[in-house]
Design a protein around this motif. Structure first.
Motif, PDB file in Angstrom:
ATOM      1  N   ARG A 104     -15.585  73.097  72.440  1.00 21.46           N
ATOM      2  CA  ARG A 104     -15.849  72.728  71.047  1.00 21.46           C
ATOM      3  C   ARG A 104     -14.667  73.113  70.163  1.00 21.46           C
ATOM      4  N   GLU A 105     -14.079  74.299  70.383  1.00 18.43           N
ATOM      5  CA  GLU A 105     -12.913  74.711  69.602  1.00 18.43           C
ATOM      6  C   GLU A 105     -11.743  73.764  69.841  1.00 18.43           C
ATOM      7  N   THR A 117     -20.197  75.948  60.292  1.00 17.28           N
ATOM      8  CA  THR A 117     -19.902  76.087  61.721  1.00 17.28           C
ATOM      9  C   THR A 117     -18.466  75.650  62.012  1.00 17.28           C
ATOM     10  N   HIS A 151     -15.415  77.836  63.588  1.00 16.25           N
ATOM     11  CA  HIS A 151     -14.580  77.400  64.715  1.00 16.25           C
ATOM     12  C   HIS A 151     -13.098  77.465  64.347  1.00 16.25           C
TER      13      HIS A 151
END
Length: 159
Positions: free
Chosen positions: A97-98, A124, A128
């Motif tokens: 996801r990062e 969110t 990140h």
């Protein structure tokens, strides 16, 4: 701190280098050359309201590129040598996801746009981005964009 490239006695780029070398907790907007390690780039002809927005953006810990020069910055990175193996290896320390978030930051998307694209909350996305900067030892989004190109994560025109 707001610097001009053309100042008497010492140009803004040299002043930025000295300030950044001293590791002062100062965000710098300079009207030329990101290579000096500054947090932003704004053209002198920018309207006053853009200058105010730029100062606030950089003071908040984000990077800023004047839209008029974004293509030139991308072309510079496109002409650069192949990806840096050490930077490419550092990507392994990021979660999937990062990595996705970093690619979208490099594409120039805002936190809100990234949130919409990945179906996440904006807070969110900010988390990140903060973790990406911490894990990669980067100061701001401008450095994150440079890192994304130098690592080979993104290339102009695609991923």
């Amino acid at each position: 701190m707001l610097l001009d490239v053309r100042m008497p006695g010492m140009d803004g780029l040299e002043a930025a280098r000295r300030i950044l070398a001293a590791a002062l907790p100062t965000r710098v907007v300079v009207t030329a050359a990101l290579r000096a390690g500054v947090s932003g780039f704004l053209l002198k002809v920018a309207p006053p309201e853009d200058l105010v927005t730029a100062v606030r953006t950089v003071a908040a810990g984000h990077g800023l590129l004047d839209p008029a020069v974004t293509l030139r910055v991308i072309e510079t990175y496109a002409a650069a040598p192949a990806s840096d193996p050490a930077r490419a290896a550092a990507l392994a320390g990021l979660t999937d996801r990062e990595t996705d978030v970093l690619a979208l930051v490099a594409a120039g998307l805002s936190d809100a746009e990234i949130a919409a694209r990945l179906y996440l909350g904006e807070a969110t996305v900010k988390t990140h981005v903060s973790r990406i900067l911490l894990k990669l030892g980067l100061r701001d989004r401008v450095q994150a964009v440079a890192f994304a190109y130098e690592s080979g994560l993104v290339t102009p025109g695609g991923r």
